[in-house]
Design a protein around this motif. Structure first.
Motif, short mmCIF file in Angstrom:
data_model
loop_
_atom_site.label_atom_id
_atom_site.label_comp_id
_atom_site.label_asym_id
_atom_site.label_seq_id
_atom_site.Cartn_x
_atom_site.Cartn_y
_atom_site.Cartn_z
N ILE A 212 0.83 -1.22 0.00
CA ILE A 212 0.00 0.00 0.00
C ILE A 212 0.86 1.27 0.00
O ILE A 212 0.35 2.36 0.25
CB ILE A 212 -0.94 0.00 1.22
CG1 ILE A 212 -0.16 -0.19 2.52
CG2 ILE A 212 -1.99 -1.06 1.11
CD1 ILE A 212 -1.03 -0.15 3.76
N THR A 215 -0.41 3.90 -2.59
CA THR A 215 -1.59 4.66 -2.15
C THR A 215 -1.19 5.74 -1.15
O THR A 215 -1.68 6.87 -1.20
CB THR A 215 -2.63 3.72 -1.53
OG1 THR A 215 -2.96 2.70 -2.47
CG2 THR A 215 -3.88 4.48 -1.13
N ALA A 216 -0.27 5.39 -0.22
CA ALA A 216 0.17 6.37 0.78
C ALA A 216 0.94 7.52 0.13
O ALA A 216 0.76 8.69 0.49
CB ALA A 216 1.04 5.68 1.83
N LEU A 219 -1.44 9.85 -1.55
CA LEU A 219 -2.18 10.66 -0.57
C LEU A 219 -1.33 11.85 -0.12
O LEU A 219 -1.82 12.98 -0.01
CB LEU A 219 -2.57 9.79 0.61
CG LEU A 219 -3.51 10.40 1.65
CD1 LEU A 219 -4.39 9.30 2.27
CD2 LEU A 219 -2.76 11.11 2.76
N ALA A 245 1.15 4.45 5.26
CA ALA A 245 0.75 3.07 4.98
C ALA A 245 0.42 2.32 6.27
O ALA A 245 -0.48 1.46 6.27
CB ALA A 245 1.88 2.35 4.22
N TRP A 247 -1.03 3.66 8.84
CA TRP A 247 -2.40 4.06 9.17
C TRP A 247 -3.41 3.28 8.32
O TRP A 247 -4.42 2.80 8.86
CB TRP A 247 -2.55 5.57 8.92
CG TRP A 247 -1.99 6.44 10.00
CD1 TRP A 247 -0.70 6.50 10.42
CD2 TRP A 247 -2.73 7.39 10.78
NE1 TRP A 247 -0.56 7.42 11.42
CE2 TRP A 247 -1.80 8.00 11.67
CE3 TRP A 247 -4.05 7.79 10.83
CZ2 TRP A 247 -2.17 8.98 12.59
CZ3 TRP A 247 -4.43 8.78 11.74
CH2 TRP A 247 -3.50 9.36 12.62
N LEU A 248 -3.15 3.21 7.04
CA LEU A 248 -4.09 2.50 6.17
C LEU A 248 -4.16 1.02 6.52
O LEU A 248 -5.22 0.40 6.41
CB LEU A 248 -3.66 2.67 4.70
CG LEU A 248 -3.60 4.12 4.19
CD1 LEU A 248 -3.10 4.14 2.76
CD2 LEU A 248 -4.97 4.79 4.30
N GLU A 249 -3.08 0.46 6.95
CA GLU A 249 -3.06 -0.96 7.33
C GLU A 249 -3.91 -1.23 8.57
O GLU A 249 -4.39 -2.35 8.76
CB GLU A 249 -1.61 -1.38 7.56
CG GLU A 249 -1.41 -2.88 7.69
CD GLU A 249 0.04 -3.20 7.89
OE1 GLU A 249 0.64 -2.66 8.86
OE2 GLU A 249 0.61 -3.94 7.08
N THR A 253 -9.34 4.91 6.78
CA THR A 253 -9.58 5.24 5.38
C THR A 253 -8.69 6.40 4.95
O THR A 253 -8.26 7.22 5.77
CB THR A 253 -11.05 5.61 5.18
OG1 THR A 253 -11.34 6.79 5.97
CG2 THR A 253 -11.96 4.48 5.60
N PRO A 254 -8.37 6.52 3.66
CA PRO A 254 -7.56 7.65 3.18
C PRO A 254 -8.19 9.00 3.48
O PRO A 254 -7.46 9.96 3.75
CB PRO A 254 -7.45 7.39 1.67
CG PRO A 254 -7.62 5.91 1.53
CD PRO A 254 -8.60 5.51 2.59
N VAL A 257 -7.35 9.86 7.08
CA VAL A 257 -5.94 10.25 7.20
C VAL A 257 -5.72 11.67 6.67
O VAL A 257 -5.03 12.48 7.28
CB VAL A 257 -5.04 9.24 6.45
CG1 VAL A 257 -3.59 9.68 6.50
CG2 VAL A 257 -5.19 7.85 7.06
#
Length: 334
Positions: A212, A215-216, A219, A245, A247-249, A253-254, A257
């Motif tokens: 991920i 994605t991080a 963001l 990442a 946090w997302l793990e 949700t994005p 964050v």
């Protein structure tokens, strides 16, 4: 003409005119008869000393022998800080108005000896001695005249003339060596405590699954769309992406964050990367605890044995009682 003029003044009025200037200082002096100190213009009008050093030198010269003139004592006496007083003392040492030496006493104690000079030449002992007042000429006593009716004393034979003794040159008295003032013994200063080490910053959180990271990173790079002050460089994005990442793990949700990182920003934002790293580290939510497995509810089935009752089971079949009865029948037959 012989009439006395009553309105005329009895004598002329004399007035001393004081010089008045349009600018500059005007001195109004009073004669000191006690508690005064003589200071030379070489100190009061010194061109290389600061005002703090000149005032400190005058204060030290006005103190009696044995008075304490340590930095802490002077800082408690005057509003200047210890740093300014220490700098002023160094100025006086550089211009020979002060001498400080560090000595160790027999008991092992270290003290600072301070000697104050009212003239720079006093440090080298080259101050010219004060001129002595001229000696008064010796007066020869004049013999008293005898009374007129006194008998004349018998005349003696005059002694033969003797040569006058050669004059002996008088040596000027040597000036007494100037006594150095007693040096002050300052107490030994305790060593300053070592500064406490700066607290270590907690490391950024790291994810368990590196999939991920993309994605991080997206963001973080898109935060400048929400607030133009959050412009991050590529190096900062690569450094902070593992923390996002993490946090997302943990199920965040994005959007959550992004709201956490952009909400309530200070003004101005001087270091956006450091601010985001602080928020990602301090506000990291804990991992959710594991949920217990859900209870399985089996569907309803009819017993395939002799009882034909309705039971709950994963698959159709006999109930427990029918199974036990069948097992007992097989055991008796065996």
């Amino acid at each position: 003409m012989d009439t006395e003029q009553i309105s005329a003044p009895s004598r002329a009025q004399y007035r001393v005119r004081r010089r008045v200037t349009a600018f500059g200082v005007i001195h109004v002096n009073a004669i000191h008869t006690s508690r005064f100190t003589i200071v030379g213009n070489h100190l009061a009008q010194h061109g290389a000393l600061s005002l703090t050093a000149i005032g400190l030198a005058v204060h030290i010269q006005s103190l009696p022998d044995g008075a304490k003139v340590g930095i802490k004592v002077l800082a408690d006496r005057f509003p200047e800080s210890e740093a300014r007083i220490a700098a002023a003392l160094r100025e006086l040492e550089a211009h020979s108005y002060l001498a400080r030496t560090v000595e160790r006493l027999p008991g092992g104690r270290v003290v600072t000896r301070t000697v104050s000079h009212n003239h720079p030449d006093a440090a080298a002992g080259s101050v010219p001695p004060a001129p002595e007042p001229p000696a008064e000429p010796e007066r020869t006593p004049v013999p008293a005249e005898p009374p007129a009716d006194a008998p004349e004393p018998p005349r003696e034979a005059a002694p033969p003339p003797q040569p006058a003794p050669a004059p002996v040159p008088r040596r000027a008295p040597e000036p007494e060596p100037e006594r150095a003032p007693e040096r002050e013994a300052e107490p030994e200063r305790e060593p300053a405590p070592a500064p406490a080490p700066a607290p270590l910053r907690p490391p950024l959180p790291q994810p368990l699954a590196p999939e991920i990271h993309r994605t991080a990173a997206d963001l973080l790079a898109g935060l400048r769309r929400d607030d133009p002050r959050l412009i991050l460089g590529e190096t900062d994005v690569r450094r902070l992406a593992p923390a996002v990442a993490a946090w997302l793990e943990r199920g965040i949700t994005p959007e959550t964050v992004r709201h956490t990182l952009t909400g309530g920003l200070p003004h101005p934002v001087r270091r956006p990367a450091a601010l985001l790293a602080h928020r990602l580290t301090v506000h990291l939510p804990p991992r959710l605890p594991d949920l217990p497995p859900p209870e399985v509810v089996h569907p309803m089935h009819d017993c395939t044995g002799t009882c034909k009752r309705v039971i709950r089971a994963a698959e159709p079949g006999p109930c427990r009682d029918c199974r036990l009865a069948a097992e007992a029948t097989r055991a008796e037959a065996a």
